[in-house]
Scaffold this active site. Structure first.
Site, PDB file in Angstrom:
ATOM      1  N   HIS A   1      -7.502   5.804   0.451  1.00 30.70           N
ATOM      2  CA  HIS A   1      -8.440   5.650   1.561  1.00 30.70           C
ATOM      3  C   HIS A   1      -7.676   5.686   2.881  1.00 30.70           C
ATOM      4  CE1 HIS A   1      -6.806   1.676   0.668  1.00 30.70           C
ATOM      5  NE2 HIS A   1      -7.145   1.289   1.895  1.00 30.70           N
TER       6      HIS A   1
ATOM      7  N   ASP B   1       0.845  -1.194   0.000  1.00 31.46           N
ATOM      8  CA  ASP B   1       0.000   0.000   0.000  1.00 31.46           C
ATOM      9  C   ASP B   1       0.878   1.240   0.000  1.00 31.46           C
ATOM     10  OD1 ASP B   1      -3.015  -0.679   0.499  1.00 31.46           O
ATOM     11  OD2 ASP B   1      -1.902  -2.052   1.792  1.00 31.46           O
TER      12      ASP B   1
ATOM     13  N   THR C   1     -11.808 -10.665  -4.394  1.00 29.67           N
ATOM     14  CA  THR C   1     -11.445 -11.279  -3.112  1.00 29.67           C
ATOM     15  C   THR C   1     -12.307 -12.506  -2.817  1.00 29.67           C
ATOM     16  OG1 THR C   1     -12.972  -9.837  -1.919  1.00 29.67           O
ATOM     17  CG2 THR C   1     -10.727  -9.044  -2.206  1.00 29.67           C
TER      18      THR C   1
ATOM     19  N   ARG D   1      -1.401 -12.458   4.475  1.00 33.14           N
ATOM     20  CA  ARG D   1      -0.481 -11.374   4.292  1.00 33.14           C
ATOM     21  C   ARG D   1       0.809 -11.769   4.955  1.00 33.14           C
ATOM     22  NH1 ARG D   1      -1.669  -6.042   4.243  1.00 33.14           N
ATOM     23  NH2 ARG D   1      -3.876  -6.372   4.690  1.00 33.14           N
TER      24      ARG D   1
ATOM     25  N   HIS E   1     -20.252 -11.931  -0.154  1.00 37.38           N
ATOM     26  CA  HIS E   1     -20.863 -13.246  -0.398  1.00 37.38           C
ATOM     27  C   HIS E   1     -22.047 -13.557   0.506  1.00 37.38           C
ATOM     28  CE1 HIS E   1     -19.070 -14.804   3.312  1.00 37.38           C
ATOM     29  NE2 HIS E   1     -18.023 -14.075   2.995  1.00 37.38           N
TER      30      HIS E   1
ATOM     31  N   GLU F   1      -7.452 -12.523  -4.562  1.00 46.25           N
ATOM     32  CA  GLU F   1      -6.871 -12.402  -3.231  1.00 46.25           C
ATOM     33  C   GLU F   1      -7.696 -13.244  -2.280  1.00 46.25           C
ATOM     34  OE1 GLU F   1      -6.772  -8.413  -1.784  1.00 46.25           O
ATOM     35  OE2 GLU F   1      -5.670  -7.619  -3.503  1.00 46.25           O
ATOM     36  N   ASN F   2      -7.082 -13.686  -1.186  1.00 38.19           N
ATOM     37  CA  ASN F   2      -7.877 -14.276  -0.123  1.00 38.19           C
ATOM     38  C   ASN F   2      -8.358 -13.162   0.792  1.00 38.19           C
ATOM     39  OD1 ASN F   2      -4.986 -14.273   0.355  1.00 38.19           O
ATOM     40  ND2 ASN F   2      -5.394 -15.164   2.374  1.00 38.19           N
ATOM     41  N   ALA F   3      -9.603 -13.260   1.266  1.00 32.13           N
ATOM     42  CA  ALA F   3     -10.192 -12.203   2.089  1.00 32.13           C
ATOM     43  C   ALA F   3      -9.705 -12.269   3.525  1.00 32.13           C
ATOM     44  CB  ALA F   3     -11.714 -12.308   2.047  1.00 32.13           C
ATOM     45  N   LEU F   4      -9.417 -13.476   4.000  1.00 25.42           N
ATOM     46  CA  LEU F   4      -8.968 -13.682   5.375  1.00 25.42           C
ATOM     47  C   LEU F   4      -7.627 -14.391   5.381  1.00 25.42           C
ATOM     48  CD1 LEU F   4     -12.297 -14.965   6.965  1.00 25.42           C
ATOM     49  CD2 LEU F   4     -11.377 -12.646   7.046  1.00 25.42           C
TER      50      LEU F   4
ATOM     51  N   LYS G   1      -9.643  -3.377  -7.533  1.00 26.52           N
ATOM     52  CA  LYS G   1     -10.137  -4.435  -6.636  1.00 26.52           C
ATOM     53  C   LYS G   1     -11.630  -4.275  -6.388  1.00 26.52           C
ATOM     54  CE  LYS G   1      -8.719  -4.802  -2.248  1.00 26.52           C
ATOM     55  NZ  LYS G   1      -7.917  -5.257  -1.078  1.00 26.52           N
TER      56      LYS G   1
ATOM     57  N   GLU H   1     -11.176  -0.647  -2.422  1.00 19.70           N
ATOM     58  CA  GLU H   1     -12.085  -1.366  -3.314  1.00 19.70           C
ATOM     59  C   GLU H   1     -13.067  -0.424  -4.002  1.00 19.70           C
ATOM     60  OE1 GLU H   1     -12.132  -5.498  -0.683  1.00 19.70           O
ATOM     61  OE2 GLU H   1     -13.575  -3.914  -0.257  1.00 19.70           O
TER      62      GLU H   1
ATOM     63  N   ASP I   1      -7.766  -4.368   9.386  1.00 22.21           N
ATOM     64  CA  ASP I   1      -6.929  -3.182   9.592  1.00 22.21           C
ATOM     65  C   ASP I   1      -6.253  -3.262  10.960  1.00 22.21           C
ATOM     66  OD1 ASP I   1      -7.611  -2.218   7.150  1.00 22.21           O
ATOM     67  OD2 ASP I   1      -8.899  -0.598   7.858  1.00 22.21           O
TER      68      ASP I   1
END
Length: 584
Positions: free
Chosen positions: A197, A158, A449, A526, A407, A487-490, A402, A289, A205
């Protein structure tokens, strides 16, 4: 006294790691570390057998997009070895470095036509400090070396607007220049995220980085520059798209500010574009996003799996709604957004607007409002992409955007959480095709994601369906002929999630691979101490190898894992020697 290398990596996520001692007396251990204790060498007697992906042993998966499994801390023996390996590599003669690097193919050297999906790893959110320096420099340097050794293609970082442009038109790239040079030194490619952002208030975060102070001052003077819900709650994560083209930020429009920032980035890092920096992901909303901040976690406003709330009640958005309604001959529709769409934590059937039977979403008014709301988001994306394309034209970098993987309640007719976020996707309408077509017009990549999730892992009473959602997005991108990345969300480190990522990345729709169709890249969430924990690291190396082989993956899982372990095993003498040296 300087922190040990173990502590350096341990603090990557702000968590100090205590080195294990040989006894409970508090005496420092003098035992010789051996990577054999961490990595078993491949045994010729092991037999290889085929195993279905669904049969893979799994950790207990998280049940919401807001929580991830809590895994054990990093093993000191592995962290010291990884750190020492990096230090030793830097000290070796060039020929020796070449010899060790040839143990595993370099990440960026996939043969043409060999298939596979390159893996990038997302860096910590606070990789650059508020003082514009690299955070935890020694740990960062060694960790990048470790990622390179695992065969990853590169990293995603970032680039925070709030850190770089402290004064209007004045840019401090300090920490980013050093971090990019680190990546270049280790042969890693970079996906740079233009993060317009704030950091803080969203899922995952771990630190707080606000918008530039001078921009926040303008929002304080005119609160309608912030996204606003129907109860007057302001959201400061991202400047409202309703004022995209108005000179509200010290005489510049928000889009001009974003374009100037990207232009300054291009000019400062021209020498790295196309070689080290290979992709620019353009932030277009909260969490970077393309969406409205419809489900803010900050202050407990929203909790999974609530439907969220429309964010169109600032005066600039309402002015656009009014003009659109008058142009449509329905001025009475232009006074406000829906007033019967419930609250952030309602479910669809709790509300007159989103309910299945006779819901307002499926009326003439609902179609008018949702078309306007989603089109405003598309126009916002179009404006920023036009600027990005102009800035980075002929630099050799790709541009990506992104899109959030929303879901929950996907199995309902109205798809309420997607609607409040700005995606006009319902049982009767494809909301992702227009986004894909917009990206295709600018040659941009569609980054999506929740690639690691399976339907049955999620609360079924909320009709969550991440797999079906990924399938819909994949079909939309194929129809629009736009590249798809994921990307994976978690944060997930288990084989079960890895197998799902692999299946999704190869676009195995309905169980059948799409010929010559794969995701163009995957970014792993990450880099942190959990990733370097012994078992997670072993699984991660095997995962990267499987992703790189892609459709050419004809060998079974056990064979690839043995090869991954073998890579660590053959470097054992060097790692052991360096680890012992560090302990003295």
């Amino acid at each position: 006294m300087a922190l040990s290398m173990t502590h350096q990596i341990g603090t990557l996520a702000g968590t100090p790691i205590q080195a294990e001692s040989g006894s409970g007396s508090g005496e420092p251990s003098t035992a010789t570390l051996s990577t054999a204790a961490v990595w078993k060498s491949p045994s010729p007697s092991i037999r290889c057998r085929a195993q279905k992906p669904d049969a893979v042993d799994a950790l207990s998966p998280p049940l919401s997009p807001c929580r991830s499994p809590v895994l054990g801390g990093i093993r000191p023996d592995l962290s010291v070895a990884c750190q020492a390996f990096a230090v030793e590599m830097e000290a070796l003669p060039e020929a020796a470095v070449k010899e060790h690097k040839e143990v595993a193919p370099a990440a960026g050297t996939r043969e043409k036509g060999s298939g596979g999906v390159p893996v990038y790893v997302m860096m910590p959110l606070d990789s650059v400090t508020m003082n514009n320096t690299v955070n935890r420099r020694k740990a960062m340097n060694a960790s990048l070396q470790a990622l390179k050794s695992a065969g990853v293609e590169g990293i995603m970082m970032d680039v925070w607007w709030g850190l770089v442009e402290r004064e209007p038109g004045s840019y401090n790239w300090g920490g980013y220049a050093e971090l990019l040079e680190m990546a270049k030194k280790h042969g890693l490619k970079v996906q740079a995220v233009m993060s317009f952002h704030q950091c803080g208030g969203n899922v995952g975060d771990s630190c707080s980085i606000p918008l530039p102070k001078w921009a926040v001052e303008e929002v304080d003077k005119d609160p309608d520059l912030a996204y606003t819900d129907q109860w007057g709650r302001r959201n400061y994560e991202y400047i409202s798209l309703g004022c995209d083209t108005l000179p509200v930020l010290k005489g510049r429009t928000p889009v001009q500010c974003y374009a100037d920032f990207m232009r300054a980035f291009r000019d400062n890092f021209q020498h790295l574009l196309g070689e080290t920096i290979v992709e620019i992901q353009v932030g277009m909303g909260p969490a970077g996003e393309l969406r409205y901040p419809s489900y803010p976690e900050q202050n407990g406003t929203w909790k999974f799996p609530g439907i969220g709330a429309f964010q169109c009640y600032d005066k600039y958005m309402l002015s656009s709604l009014k003009a659109t309604a008058e142009a449509a001959g329905k001025p009475e529709w232009g006074h406000t957004g829906p007033t019967d769409a419930g609250h952030y934590n309602n479910w669809p059937e709790d509300t007159p607007f989103f309910k299945k039977e006779g819901g307002g979403w499926n009326t003439e008014y609902g179609e008018f409002f949702l078309s306007w709301y989603s089109q405003m988001l598309l126009d916002h994306g179009e404006r920023i992409l036009s600027s990005a394309k102009s800035v980075f034209e002929n630099t050799g970098v790709k541009i990506s955007v992104k899109v959030a993987g929303i879901h929950w309640h996907y199995g309902t007719r109205s798809h309420a959480p997607e609607l409040t976020a700005g995606y006009y996707n319902t049982r009767f309408r494809d909301g992702y095709l227009p986004i894909a077509q917009m990206l295709a017009r600018h040659g941009a990549i569609f980054n999506f994601t929740c690639i690691e999730m399976r339907d049955h892992e999620q609360p079924q009473d909320a009709l969550c369906a991440p797999e079906k959602l990924v399938k819909q997005v994949a079909l939309a991108t194929q129809k629009a002929e736009v590249p798809l990345a994921g990307e994976n969300a978690l944060q997930r480190y288990d084989d079960y999630a890895h197998e799902q990522i692999l299946r999704s990345a190869l676009l195995n729709i309905d169980g059948y691979p799409q010929e010559d169709k794969e995701m163009c890249a995957f970014t792993y969430l990450r880099m942190n101490p959990d990733l370097f924990q012994a078992d997670n690291w072993r699984r991660f190396i095997a995962f990267v190898k499987k992703m790189k082989e892609g459709r050419d993956l004809h060998r079974c899982r056990e064979q690839i894992e043995r090869e991954a372990e073998h890579f660590v095993h053959v470097t054992q003498p060097l790692v052991q020697e360096a680890a012992v040296a560090l302990m003295h």
